[in-house]
Scaffold this motif. Structure first.
Motif: not given
Length: 178
Positions: A92-98, A102-104, A114-122, A127-129
């Motif tokens: 539901f999100t995009g550039f407007d939100q991110f 900074p994102v942790l 849980g490294v795979s999920s962290l890599q995917q989150l990053q 992609n949403v800047h």
């Protein structure tokens, strides 16, 4: 400074949500304004690109992110990936939100980490800047045990979380003033 923490589980007592509550406490004690957005307590409809999806729950979700100077995304790790609940919310999100925030990333896994999920989150954050924190928090196995007061039982886990949160706050302050 305002930080929105997103608990991305669909379980009431998820260890990833307990981790969020602990980080919320740490940040609040440091004088940071925090909003904990728990996707278990505030579920969203399934994302559909064909629909406008401007219901109250989606509006509240976007506003929680829009008003943040920084964002913490937490997920359990399911089958080497982030939770479907969190992925759906992020759709539901995009550039407007991110954009430029900074994102942790944080995860809780049944295994060691849980490294795979962290890599995917990053990847999603890029992609949403958003600006990925170079540190992340992953708890697994015995590290997922919390005291009655909501703190991780393991002293080394607490120390690692505190150090990472401090780094994230410093990063956020620097980006806010640049």
């Amino acid at each position: 400074m305002k930080i929105t923490i997103v608990a991305g589980s669909n379980r009431r007592e998820a260890t990833s949500t307990k981790l969020c509550r602990y980080v919320e406490k740490v940040l609040t004690e440091r004088g940071v304004q925090v909003e904990l957005y728990d996707l278990y307590e505030k579920p969203l409809p399934f994302y559909c690109a064909d629909d406008e999806q401007v219901g109250e729950s989606v509006q509240a979700w976007k506003e929680a992110l829009n008003g943040a100077d920084a964002i913490v995304l937490a997920t359990p790790e399911f089958h080497g990936s982030l939770s479907g609940v969190l992925k759906n919310a992020l759709d539901f999100t995009g550039f407007d939100q991110f954009d430029g925030k900074p994102v942790l990333a944080m995860s809780s896994a049944g295994g060691a980490v849980g490294v795979s999920s962290l890599q995917q989150l990053q990847t999603i954050v890029r992609n949403v800047h958003g600006v990925n924190c170079s540190e992340w928090i992953s708890i697994g196995g015995a590290q997922r045990t919390f005291t009655a007061e909501g703190e991780p039982e393991d002293a080394k886990t607490r120390e690692r979380i505190l150090r990472t949160v401090q780094y994230f706050v410093q990063m956020t302050e620097k980006l806010r003033h640049s």
